[in-house]
Design a protein around this motif. Sequence first.
Motif, PDB file in Angstrom:
ATOM      1  N   GLN A   1       0.825  -1.202   0.000  1.00  0.00           N
ATOM      2  CA  GLN A   1       0.000   0.000   0.000  1.00  0.00           C
ATOM      3  C   GLN A   1       0.862   1.257   0.000  1.00  0.00           C
ATOM      4  N   THR A   2       2.008   1.217   0.674  1.00  0.00           N
ATOM      5  CA  THR A   2       2.927   2.360   0.677  1.00  0.00           C
ATOM      6  C   THR A   2       3.489   2.616  -0.717  1.00  0.00           C
ATOM      7  N   TRP A   3       3.846   1.545  -1.421  1.00  0.00           N
ATOM      8  CA  TRP A   3       4.457   1.665  -2.738  1.00  0.00           C
ATOM      9  C   TRP A   3       3.438   1.738  -3.868  1.00  0.00           C
ATOM     10  N   SER A   4       2.172   1.535  -3.572  1.00  0.00           N
ATOM     11  CA  SER A   4       1.146   1.489  -4.624  1.00  0.00           C
ATOM     12  C   SER A   4       1.161   2.701  -5.558  1.00  0.00           C
ATOM     13  N   PRO A   5       1.288   3.940  -5.045  1.00  0.00           N
ATOM     14  CA  PRO A   5       1.307   5.082  -5.981  1.00  0.00           C
ATOM     15  C   PRO A   5       2.446   4.994  -6.989  1.00  0.00           C
ATOM     16  N   TYR A   6       3.605   4.494  -6.549  1.00  0.00           N
ATOM     17  CA  TYR A   6       4.738   4.353  -7.462  1.00  0.00           C
ATOM     18  C   TYR A   6       4.461   3.254  -8.484  1.00  0.00           C
ATOM     19  N   ILE A   7       3.970   2.105  -8.004  1.00  0.00           N
ATOM     20  CA  ILE A   7       3.705   0.984  -8.899  1.00  0.00           C
ATOM     21  C   ILE A   7       2.640   1.355  -9.922  1.00  0.00           C
ATOM     22  N   GLN A   8       1.639   2.095  -9.480  1.00  0.00           N
ATOM     23  CA  GLN A   8       0.517   2.418 -10.359  1.00  0.00           C
ATOM     24  C   GLN A   8       0.821   3.560 -11.319  1.00  0.00           C
ATOM     25  N   TYR A   9       1.622   4.547 -10.895  1.00  0.00           N
ATOM     26  CA  TYR A   9       1.808   5.746 -11.713  1.00  0.00           C
ATOM     27  C   TYR A   9       3.235   5.958 -12.199  1.00  0.00           C
ATOM     28  N   GLU A  10       4.210   5.251 -11.625  1.00  0.00           N
ATOM     29  CA  GLU A  10       5.603   5.460 -12.007  1.00  0.00           C
ATOM     30  C   GLU A  10       6.244   4.187 -12.566  1.00  0.00           C
ATOM     31  N   THR A  11       5.427   3.280 -13.056  1.00  0.00           N
ATOM     32  CA  THR A  11       5.955   2.075 -13.687  1.00  0.00           C
ATOM     33  C   THR A  11       6.058   2.285 -15.196  1.00  0.00           C
ATOM     34  N   TYR A  12       7.161   1.845 -15.758  1.00  0.00           N
ATOM     35  CA  TYR A  12       7.418   1.949 -17.196  1.00  0.00           C
ATOM     36  C   TYR A  12       7.515   0.547 -17.776  1.00  0.00           C
ATOM     37  N   VAL A  13       6.877   0.330 -18.911  1.00  0.00           N
ATOM     38  CA  VAL A  13       6.826  -1.015 -19.476  1.00  0.00           C
ATOM     39  C   VAL A  13       7.070  -1.004 -20.983  1.00  0.00           C
TER      40      VAL A  13
ATOM     41  N   THR B   1      13.097 -21.742   8.145  1.00  0.00           N
ATOM     42  CA  THR B   1      14.529 -21.457   8.219  1.00  0.00           C
ATOM     43  C   THR B   1      14.912 -20.220   7.399  1.00  0.00           C
ATOM     44  N   VAL B   2      13.940 -19.686   6.635  1.00  0.00           N
ATOM     45  CA  VAL B   2      14.207 -18.543   5.758  1.00  0.00           C
ATOM     46  C   VAL B   2      14.030 -17.245   6.545  1.00  0.00           C
ATOM     47  N   PRO B   3      14.925 -16.281   6.383  1.00  0.00           N
ATOM     48  CA  PRO B   3      14.779 -15.007   7.102  1.00  0.00           C
ATOM     49  C   PRO B   3      13.416 -14.359   6.827  1.00  0.00           C
ATOM     50  N   ARG B   4      12.875 -13.762   7.846  1.00  0.00           N
ATOM     51  CA  ARG B   4      11.565 -13.121   7.754  1.00  0.00           C
ATOM     52  C   ARG B   4      11.498 -12.127   6.596  1.00  0.00           C
ATOM     53  N   GLU B   5      12.561 -11.329   6.444  1.00  0.00           N
ATOM     54  CA  GLU B   5      12.570 -10.298   5.414  1.00  0.00           C
ATOM     55  C   GLU B   5      12.467 -10.902   4.013  1.00  0.00           C
ATOM     56  N   ALA B   6      13.081 -12.053   3.806  1.00  0.00           N
ATOM     57  CA  ALA B   6      13.027 -12.699   2.495  1.00  0.00           C
ATOM     58  C   ALA B   6      11.608 -13.138   2.166  1.00  0.00           C
ATOM     59  N   LEU B   7      10.884 -13.652   3.152  1.00  0.00           N
ATOM     60  CA  LEU B   7       9.497 -14.066   2.926  1.00  0.00           C
ATOM     61  C   LEU B   7       8.609 -12.860   2.631  1.00  0.00           C
ATOM     62  N   ILE B   8       8.810 -11.780   3.371  1.00  0.00           N
ATOM     63  CA  ILE B   8       8.046 -10.562   3.105  1.00  0.00           C
ATOM     64  C   ILE B   8       8.310 -10.085   1.677  1.00  0.00           C
ATOM     65  N   GLY B   9       9.575 -10.110   1.281  1.00  0.00           N
ATOM     66  CA  GLY B   9       9.942  -9.645  -0.046  1.00  0.00           C
ATOM     67  C   GLY B   9       9.291 -10.450  -1.155  1.00  0.00           C
ATOM     68  N   HIS B  10       9.225 -11.764  -0.996  1.00  0.00           N
ATOM     69  CA  HIS B  10       8.639 -12.591  -2.048  1.00  0.00           C
ATOM     70  C   HIS B  10       7.111 -12.487  -2.075  1.00  0.00           C
ATOM     71  N   PHE B  11       6.484 -12.295  -0.932  1.00  0.00           N
ATOM     72  CA  PHE B  11       5.035 -12.091  -0.944  1.00  0.00           C
ATOM     73  C   PHE B  11       4.714 -10.721  -1.535  1.00  0.00           C
ATOM     74  N   PHE B  12       5.544  -9.721  -1.226  1.00  0.00           N
ATOM     75  CA  PHE B  12       5.391  -8.395  -1.831  1.00  0.00           C
ATOM     76  C   PHE B  12       5.532  -8.500  -3.351  1.00  0.00           C
ATOM     77  N   LEU B  13       6.509  -9.298  -3.820  1.00  0.00           N
ATOM     78  CA  LEU B  13       6.709  -9.473  -5.255  1.00  0.00           C
ATOM     79  C   LEU B  13       5.488 -10.116  -5.899  1.00  0.00           C
ATOM     80  N   LEU B  14       4.854 -11.056  -5.189  1.00  0.00           N
ATOM     81  CA  LEU B  14       3.628 -11.676  -5.695  1.00  0.00           C
ATOM     82  C   LEU B  14       2.538 -10.618  -5.881  1.00  0.00           C
ATOM     83  N   LEU B  15       2.352  -9.748  -4.896  1.00  0.00           N
ATOM     84  CA  LEU B  15       1.341  -8.699  -4.985  1.00  0.00           C
ATOM     85  C   LEU B  15       1.669  -7.724  -6.115  1.00  0.00           C
ATOM     86  N   ARG B  16       2.941  -7.383  -6.229  1.00  0.00           N
ATOM     87  CA  ARG B  16       3.366  -6.452  -7.287  1.00  0.00           C
ATOM     88  C   ARG B  16       3.120  -7.056  -8.670  1.00  0.00           C
ATOM     89  N   THR B  17       3.420  -8.330  -8.830  1.00  0.00           N
ATOM     90  CA  THR B  17       3.240  -8.978 -10.131  1.00  0.00           C
ATOM     91  C   THR B  17       1.767  -9.059 -10.502  1.00  0.00           C
TER      92      THR B  17
END
Length: 252
Positions: free
Chosen positions: A108-120, A200-216
């Motif tokens: 939700q914090t990054w949503s404005p960037y993802i929605q309006y500042e993404t280039y494809v 056994t995976v660091p918490r931050e890595a799991l957050i990052g991959h779930f965030f990537l799922l939402l972003r994709t």
Amino acid sequence: MDNIDFALLGIFAADDVNKRTELVLGQKKLIHYCSADTALKIIRNREIWLRNVRVMNDYMEVNHGFNLIRKSLQPPVDTVIETGMNEVKKALDVIHAGIADEAFSRFQTWSPYIQYETYVTCLSEHLDDEDEDGRLSMWRNYSSGQAGVGIVINTSMFARTDDALGVYSSPVTYLSDKALENSLMQVAQRIRVQAAFLSTVPREALIGHFFLLLRTISHCSKHPGFKEEREWRIFHTLGMDEPKILKLTSES
């Protein structure tokens, strides 16, 4: 990318991994439909432009993915997508309490960037029987009223999963609400099966991959009515991704 990241991709982005493997190992082709003028610039300048999503042919193409996620984050909360997201959340919370909520908060914090500042830039899977004529619907969309060109490219570079170029790639998915729910249910099931490993995976890595799922989901999802396009996207989000070799210019 190390072995842990590859394993996490297999859990959170299995469809992407499978399609990428099929594309590269199957030596399939991708094609970029454009005007002859654009094709000449690509060849002459040895570069390809990424366009801001706000000025794509159909801006609603990008909004579709955001609307899918909104259905799981905002009322009403009884949608099928909400059901799928909740299953993923519950599976993750067993491993590390609160990481799904933290990933949602970051999204939700990054949503404005993802929605309006993404280039494809957009590509399409190219079938062998399209070598002579291409695909009529794509000619209509990208070269209507002008001389058109289809640039067929080598797909070996899509085996890369690092960020050395400053861009990322993903196949576009054409999922209904119910199909997305089923996909999320499968993610939740893979998390449960791999719970011992994930603990056994660091918490931050799991957050990052779930965030990537939402972003994709947000910017690589389109309405099922567009499925004949078989699209892939190369993308960069300004302010979130490191630009690396990219250059930012304002063009007409």
